[in-house]
Design an enzyme around this catalytic site. Structure first.
Site, PDB file in Angstrom:
ATOM      1  N   GLY A  44      -8.323  15.103 -38.734  1.00  0.00           N
ATOM      2  CA  GLY A  44      -8.618  16.498 -38.769  1.00  0.00           C
ATOM      3  C   GLY A  44      -7.325  17.306 -38.074  1.00  0.00           C
ATOM      4  CD  GLU A  99     -10.127  15.819 -32.065  1.00  0.00           C
ATOM      5  OE1 GLU A  99      -9.945  16.258 -33.106  1.00  0.00           O
ATOM      6  OE2 GLU A  99     -10.713  14.783 -32.160  1.00  0.00           O
ATOM      7  CG  ASP A 100     -10.178  18.817 -36.343  1.00  0.00           C
ATOM      8  OD1 ASP A 100     -10.316  17.896 -35.158  1.00  0.00           O
ATOM      9  OD2 ASP A 100     -10.547  18.356 -37.365  1.00  0.00           O
ATOM     10  CG  ASP A 103     -19.747  19.405 -33.349  1.00  0.00           C
ATOM     11  OD1 ASP A 103     -20.918  19.163 -32.733  1.00  0.00           O
ATOM     12  OD2 ASP A 103     -19.615  20.036 -34.647  1.00  0.00           O
ATOM     13  CE  LYS A 131     -19.180  23.374 -35.536  1.00  0.00           C
ATOM     14  NZ  LYS A 131     -20.028  22.542 -36.613  1.00  0.00           N
ATOM     15  CB  VAL A 153     -15.775  25.582 -39.728  1.00  0.00           C
ATOM     16  CG1 VAL A 153     -16.637  26.562 -39.515  1.00  0.00           C
ATOM     17  CG2 VAL A 153     -15.478  24.511 -38.767  1.00  0.00           C
ATOM     18  CG  ASP A 159     -13.465  15.929 -43.316  1.00  0.00           C
ATOM     19  OD1 ASP A 159     -13.672  16.224 -42.015  1.00  0.00           O
ATOM     20  OD2 ASP A 159     -14.011  14.952 -43.823  1.00  0.00           O
ATOM     21  NE  ARG A 165      -9.353  15.129 -43.953  1.00  0.00           N
ATOM     22  CZ  ARG A 165     -10.062  14.898 -42.955  1.00  0.00           C
ATOM     23  NH1 ARG A 165     -10.114  15.654 -41.834  1.00  0.00           N
ATOM     24  NH2 ARG A 165     -10.769  13.689 -42.756  1.00  0.00           N
TER      25      ARG A 165
HETATM   26  C1  PRP Z   1     -14.013  15.405 -36.255  1.00  0.00           C
HETATM   27  C2  PRP Z   1     -12.997  16.068 -35.349  1.00  0.00           C
HETATM   28  C3  PRP Z   1     -13.268  15.541 -33.884  1.00  0.00           C
HETATM   29  C4  PRP Z   1     -14.881  15.185 -33.872  1.00  0.00           C
HETATM   30  C5  PRP Z   1     -15.400  16.137 -33.113  1.00  0.00           C
HETATM   31  O1  PRP Z   1     -13.699  14.073 -36.504  1.00  0.00           O
HETATM   32  O2  PRP Z   1     -11.643  15.906 -35.598  1.00  0.00           O
HETATM   33  O3  PRP Z   1     -12.753  14.240 -33.648  1.00  0.00           O
HETATM   34  O4  PRP Z   1     -15.188  15.462 -35.372  1.00  0.00           O
HETATM   35  O5  PRP Z   1     -16.851  15.817 -33.026  1.00  0.00           O
HETATM   36  P1  PRP Z   1     -17.944  15.525 -31.896  1.00  0.00           P
HETATM   37  O6  PRP Z   1     -17.240  16.441 -30.746  1.00  0.00           O
HETATM   38  O7  PRP Z   1     -19.110  15.667 -32.301  1.00  0.00           O
HETATM   39  O8  PRP Z   1     -17.426  13.970 -31.681  1.00  0.00           O
HETATM   40  P2  PRP Z   1     -14.083  13.332 -38.022  1.00  0.00           P
HETATM   41  O9  PRP Z   1     -14.830  12.104 -37.076  1.00  0.00           O
HETATM   42  O10 PRP Z   1     -14.945  14.178 -38.693  1.00  0.00           O
HETATM   43  O11 PRP Z   1     -12.878  12.716 -38.443  1.00  0.00           O
HETATM   44  P3  PRP Z   1     -11.799  13.562 -39.146  1.00  0.00           P
HETATM   45  O12 PRP Z   1     -10.600  13.860 -37.812  1.00  0.00           O
HETATM   46  O13 PRP Z   1     -11.032  12.176 -39.977  1.00  0.00           O
HETATM   47  O14 PRP Z   1     -12.198  14.408 -40.016  1.00  0.00           O
HETATM   48  C1  7HP Z   2     -16.813  17.774 -36.848  1.00  0.00           C
HETATM   49  C2  7HP Z   2     -16.575  18.740 -37.928  1.00  0.00           C
HETATM   50  N1  7HP Z   2     -15.854  18.585 -39.347  1.00  0.00           N
HETATM   51  C3  7HP Z   2     -15.664  19.843 -39.891  1.00  0.00           C
HETATM   52  N2  7HP Z   2     -16.269  20.679 -39.487  1.00  0.00           N
HETATM   53  C4  7HP Z   2     -17.123  21.039 -38.625  1.00  0.00           C
HETATM   54  O1  7HP Z   2     -17.564  22.216 -38.297  1.00  0.00           O
HETATM   55  C5  7HP Z   2     -17.260  19.866 -37.556  1.00  0.00           C
HETATM   56  N3  7HP Z   2     -17.885  19.511 -36.419  1.00  0.00           N
HETATM   57  N4  7HP Z   2     -17.716  18.470 -35.958  1.00  0.00           N
END
Ligand code: PRP
Ligand code: 7HP
Length: 181
Positions: A44, A99-100, A103, A131, A153, A159, A165
């Site tokens: 991400g 990080e993106d 959550d 978030k 989002v 994604d 993405r």
């Molecule tokens: C997303 C994002 C963080 C994680 C956050 O990754 O990049 O790593 O979720 O969520 P959390 O705080 O609830 O753990 P994801 O597992 O979707 O993989 P990606 O980066 O390949 O999209």
């Molecule tokens: C992971 C994640 N990936 C995409 N969109 C969001 O809102 C998300 N929350 N945690």
């Protein structure tokens, strides 16, 4: 078209560019005289990382790590998998994890513990989105782009089911796309 699955745009390309620049300026000031190692948590964060690193003027290095905890859904499975580890040692380095989105905190609380055990000189976290309403595990974050409500989002690297993405902005996904109301 991806556009028709977006309920509303949360941050435009221009807003993202401006905020990324502000974060880079803070990083430049905070790490003056140092040479931080930026670790992008794939997949991400690849777009944010690419923009952020080009706004940083200090000498810095980059590495990549891939983790996954979401599977194909909109909530974390709770199980963090290391899909790709770093290429270099981090002992004695000033590490900045990029990080993106933060959550539940599940991914980052796991990852930060794992990296701390490798004895970096320092470790900080930079996340584009936070978030806080969804947090179940506490995570200390030093650089945050935007705090957002509990909406799913996509775009600018984020994604749903590996898609969206490539949108240049961040938007709220229509719940019907993932089987919501
Ligand atoms: C997303 C994002 C963080 C994680 C956050 O990754 O990049 O790593 O979720 O969520 P959390 O705080 O609830 O753990 P994801 O597992 O979707 O993989 P990606 O980066 O390949 O999209
Ligand atoms: C992971 C994640 N990936 C995409 N969109 C969001 O809102 C998300 N929350 N945690």
């Amino acid at each position: 078209m991806l556009e028709q699955d977006i309920e509303r745009v949360l941050f435009t390309e221009e807003e993202l560019k401006q905020r990324v620049k502000e974060i880079a300026q803070r990083i430049d000031a905070d790490y003056a005289g140092k040479e931080p190692l930026l670790i992008s948590v794939l997949r991400g964060s690849f777009v944010f990382m690419a923009d952020l690193v080009r706004e940083i003027t200090l000498p810095c290095t980059v590495d990549f790590m891939a983790v996954s905890s979401y599977g194909g859904g909109t909530t974390s499975s709770g199980q963090v998998k290391i899909v790709k580890d770093l290429s270099e040692q981090i002992e004695g380095k000033d590490v900045l994890v990029v990080e993106d989105i933060l959550d539940s905190g599940n991914t980052l609380s796991y990852l930060l513990k794992l990296l701390e055990a490798r004895h970096p000189a320092s470790i900080r976290l930079c996340t584009l989105l936070d978030k806080p309403e969804r947090r179940t595990k506490p995570v200390a974050v030093q650089y945050t782009g935007f705090t957002i409500p509990d909406e799913f989002v996509v775009g600018y690297g984020l994604d749903y089911d590996e898609k969206y993405r490539n949108l240049p902005y961040i938007g709220i996904l229509k719940p019907r796309v993932y089987g919501g109301e």
